[in-house]
Design a protein around this motif. Structure first.
Motif, PDB file in Angstrom:
ATOM      1  N   ILE A   6     -23.366  58.014 -24.503  1.00  0.00           N
ATOM      2  CA  ILE A   6     -22.695  56.846 -25.064  1.00  0.00           C
ATOM      3  C   ILE A   6     -22.127  55.965 -23.960  1.00  0.00           C
ATOM      4  CG2 ILE A   6     -20.752  56.098 -26.472  1.00  0.00           C
ATOM      5  CD1 ILE A   6     -21.207  58.595 -28.186  1.00  0.00           C
ATOM      6  N   CYS A   7     -21.471  56.580 -22.977  1.00  0.00           N
ATOM      7  CA  CYS A   7     -20.861  55.817 -21.892  1.00  0.00           C
ATOM      8  C   CYS A   7     -21.920  55.088 -21.071  1.00  0.00           C
ATOM      9  CB  CYS A   7     -20.044  56.739 -20.986  1.00  0.00           C
ATOM     10  SG  CYS A   7     -18.551  57.377 -21.778  1.00  0.00           S
ATOM     11  N   SER A   8     -23.023  55.773 -20.767  1.00  0.00           N
ATOM     12  CA  SER A   8     -24.081  55.156 -19.975  1.00  0.00           C
ATOM     13  C   SER A   8     -24.741  54.024 -20.747  1.00  0.00           C
ATOM     14  CB  SER A   8     -25.125  56.197 -19.579  1.00  0.00           C
ATOM     15  OG  SER A   8     -24.570  57.159 -18.713  1.00  0.00           O
ATOM     16  N   ALA A   9     -25.005  54.251 -22.034  1.00  0.00           N
ATOM     17  CA  ALA A   9     -25.654  53.230 -22.843  1.00  0.00           C
ATOM     18  C   ALA A   9     -24.786  51.986 -22.963  1.00  0.00           C
ATOM     19  CB  ALA A   9     -25.980  53.792 -24.228  1.00  0.00           C
ATOM     20  N   ALA A  10     -23.474  52.178 -23.011  1.00  0.00           N
ATOM     21  CA  ALA A  10     -22.558  51.051 -23.156  1.00  0.00           C
ATOM     22  C   ALA A  10     -22.588  50.130 -21.941  1.00  0.00           C
ATOM     23  CB  ALA A  10     -21.135  51.562 -23.398  1.00  0.00           C
ATOM     24  N   ARG A  11     -23.034  50.654 -20.802  1.00  0.00           N
ATOM     25  CA  ARG A  11     -23.060  49.857 -19.583  1.00  0.00           C
ATOM     26  C   ARG A  11     -24.367  49.085 -19.414  1.00  0.00           C
ATOM     27  NH1 ARG A  11     -23.313  52.304 -15.192  1.00  0.00           N
ATOM     28  NH2 ARG A  11     -23.717  54.457 -15.775  1.00  0.00           N
ATOM     29  N   ILE A  12     -25.308  49.230 -20.316  1.00  0.00           N
ATOM     30  CA  ILE A  12     -26.600  48.574 -20.201  1.00  0.00           C
ATOM     31  C   ILE A  12     -26.525  47.211 -20.890  1.00  0.00           C
ATOM     32  CG2 ILE A  12     -29.074  48.769 -20.626  1.00  0.00           C
ATOM     33  CD1 ILE A  12     -27.873  50.958 -18.818  1.00  0.00           C
ATOM     34  N   PRO A  13     -26.799  46.114 -20.185  1.00  0.00           N
ATOM     35  CA  PRO A  13     -26.737  44.793 -20.820  1.00  0.00           C
ATOM     36  C   PRO A  13     -27.848  44.608 -21.846  1.00  0.00           C
ATOM     37  CG  PRO A  13     -27.566  44.621 -18.571  1.00  0.00           C
ATOM     38  CD  PRO A  13     -27.116  46.041 -18.752  1.00  0.00           C
ATOM     39  N   ASP A  14     -27.620  43.689 -22.766  1.00  0.00           N
ATOM     40  CA  ASP A  14     -28.574  43.456 -23.847  1.00  0.00           C
ATOM     41  C   ASP A  14     -29.946  43.059 -23.329  1.00  0.00           C
ATOM     42  OD1 ASP A  14     -26.627  44.088 -25.660  1.00  0.00           O
ATOM     43  OD2 ASP A  14     -26.117  42.007 -26.158  1.00  0.00           O
ATOM     44  N   ASP A  15     -29.993  42.237 -22.280  1.00  0.00           N
ATOM     45  CA  ASP A  15     -31.293  41.782 -21.802  1.00  0.00           C
ATOM     46  C   ASP A  15     -32.119  42.923 -21.217  1.00  0.00           C
ATOM     47  OD1 ASP A  15     -29.703  42.090 -19.577  1.00  0.00           O
ATOM     48  OD2 ASP A  15     -30.368  40.249 -18.581  1.00  0.00           O
ATOM     49  N   GLU A  16     -31.440  43.962 -20.699  1.00  0.00           N
ATOM     50  CA  GLU A  16     -32.166  45.121 -20.169  1.00  0.00           C
ATOM     51  C   GLU A  16     -32.775  45.930 -21.312  1.00  0.00           C
ATOM     52  OE1 GLU A  16     -33.723  47.192 -16.972  1.00  0.00           O
ATOM     53  OE2 GLU A  16     -32.512  45.357 -16.951  1.00  0.00           O
ATOM     54  N   TRP A  17     -32.016  46.096 -22.400  1.00  0.00           N
ATOM     55  CA  TRP A  17     -32.568  46.766 -23.579  1.00  0.00           C
ATOM     56  C   TRP A  17     -33.775  45.996 -24.118  1.00  0.00           C
ATOM     57  CZ3 TRP A  17     -31.575  51.533 -24.963  1.00  0.00           C
ATOM     58  CH2 TRP A  17     -30.344  52.115 -24.689  1.00  0.00           C
ATOM     59  N   SER A  18     -33.685  44.665 -24.103  1.00  0.00           N
ATOM     60  CA  SER A  18     -34.797  43.845 -24.604  1.00  0.00           C
ATOM     61  C   SER A  18     -36.037  43.995 -23.725  1.00  0.00           C
ATOM     62  CB  SER A  18     -34.371  42.369 -24.660  1.00  0.00           C
ATOM     63  OG  SER A  18     -33.329  42.186 -25.594  1.00  0.00           O
ATOM     64  N   SER A  19     -35.832  44.022 -22.419  1.00  0.00           N
ATOM     65  CA  SER A  19     -36.965  44.210 -21.504  1.00  0.00           C
ATOM     66  C   SER A  19     -37.601  45.577 -21.713  1.00  0.00           C
ATOM     67  CB  SER A  19     -36.497  44.060 -20.053  1.00  0.00           C
ATOM     68  OG  SER A  19     -36.032  42.757 -19.789  1.00  0.00           O
ATOM     69  N   MET A  20     -36.759  46.583 -21.896  1.00  0.00           N
ATOM     70  CA  MET A  20     -37.253  47.938 -22.132  1.00  0.00           C
ATOM     71  C   MET A  20     -38.088  47.981 -23.411  1.00  0.00           C
ATOM     72  SD  MET A  20     -35.044  51.394 -22.929  1.00  0.00           S
ATOM     73  CE  MET A  20     -33.674  50.699 -22.013  1.00  0.00           C
ATOM     74  N   TRP A  21     -37.576  47.370 -24.475  1.00  0.00           N
ATOM     75  CA  TRP A  21     -38.299  47.388 -25.748  1.00  0.00           C
ATOM     76  C   TRP A  21     -39.631  46.658 -25.641  1.00  0.00           C
ATOM     77  CZ3 TRP A  21     -39.322  42.884 -28.575  1.00  0.00           C
ATOM     78  CH2 TRP A  21     -40.077  43.110 -29.734  1.00  0.00           C
TER      79      TRP A  21
END
Length: 324
Positions: A6-21
């Motif tokens: 949870i702590c690690s995921a909270a530090r990931i910006p939205d644009d990084e999640w979008s790039s990953m997806w």
């Protein structure tokens, strides 16, 4: 581990999640196409990779799911165990499993029997966790039980296989496992004959019987009570939801692996070039028995050469800070 995720995921910006997806979705289409066979899997990836919120209206009453929501699967608290080959196999070999269980009891005392016992009287000895075999799986005390599971083809659970105990006079509070693509099977091993002993799923209460299996969806809120005079013992085996296809099962495994690889690369310190520039896997890999399915988001601490002592110390401090 859950807190670290949870702590690690909270530090990931939205644009990084979008790039990953976007990268993951492109790899799925390249491997399996963009037709009906992958439509649900690709939608699952949108939830898992934080591109879309789960439509709460799609959930059944009493069902609680976090990011691990696979769309289009039948959701009901209780399932007919006769429709699951695993239940039929376990019930057919119940005497062997009971004998193996009692053999374990004879080897160790009550206080040492389980790896973990919580304040609510719930104890477990885990043979598989997140699809990975534990040291207990290979231990001498479980030789007979594991042999039975292997011969029955039940040593490849998508999540957990464990022996579970519930001390007399205790109970597990209401909770959900928060993912809907697995179902949970309980095989009664030792059930107190006196007193109220039950499990309640979405408000419907049932009990265990020795040598008999029950199957339920643990994404629904559930709780247990043992008001008997002795401990209740069961064998727990998690199963894939029966409506998943083989491609969808492989895809779920790969999406967790890919998420772990991507975030480990993103979260790696700048001096860890090996991690920063690591390659990423592609779909289509066939899971081997005992291979881990659910990968935690937090990357392992960087391993630096022993000669670079100052740099190694900096890395250790950075890792400690990150974990906090």
């Amino acid at each position: 581990e859950r807190a670290n995720v949870i702590c690690s995921a909270a530090r990931i910006p939205d644009d990084e999640w979008s790039s990953m997806w976007r990268d993951a979705d492109a790899r799925i289409v390249e491997a399996w196409g963009d037709g009906k066979e992958t439509s649900r899997l690709r939608h699952f990836a949108r939830y898992l990779y934080r591109q879309e919120e789960i439509p709460r209206d799609d959930l059944a009453d009493g069902q609680l799911v976090n990011r691990a929501y696979f769309p289009g699967l039948t959701a009901r608290p209780w399932w007919d165990e006769s429709g699951f080959p695993a239940a039929n196999v376990l019930e057919g070999r119940a005497q062997e499993i009971l004998s193996a269980h009692r053999n374990v009891q004879a080897l160790v005392s009550n206080t040492a029997r389980f790896d973990k016992t919580s304040h609510d009287g719930y104890g477990v000895d885990q043979l598989m966790v997140s699809g990975t075999r534990t040291p207990a799986f290979e231990s001498v005390r479980y030789t007979r039980l594991v042999r039975t599971l292997v011969e029955a083809g039940l040593d490849d659970s998508p999540r957990s296989i464990m022996l579970s105990s519930q001390a007399p006079g205790t109970g597990l509070p209401s909770h959900s496992d928060e993912l809907n693509f697995v179902l949970t099977l309980h095989l009664g091993l030792e059930v107190p004959r006196q007193g109220s002993v039950w499990i309640e799923v979405a408000g419907e209460r049932r009990t265990w019987a020795e040598g008999k299996a029950i199957v339920f969806d643990s994404s629904f809120e559930h709780k247990t009570v043992n008001e008997g005079k002795s401990a209740r013992h069961i064998l727990l085996v998690d199963l894939w939801h029966p409506e998943l296809t083989e491609v969808e099962k492989d895809g779920i495994i790969w999406l967790y692996r890919f998420r772990s690889e991507w975030l480990a690369r993103y979260l790696a310190p700048i001096w860890d070039a090996k991690q920063k520039f690591r390659g990423l896997s592609t779909p289509g890999h066939v899971k081997r028995k005992g291979e881990r399915i659910y990968y935690e988001i937090s990357p392992p601490p960087p391993q630096l050469p022993a000669l670079h002592l100052p740099l190694r110390d900096i890395a250790a401090k950075q890792w400690t800070k990150t974990k906090r």
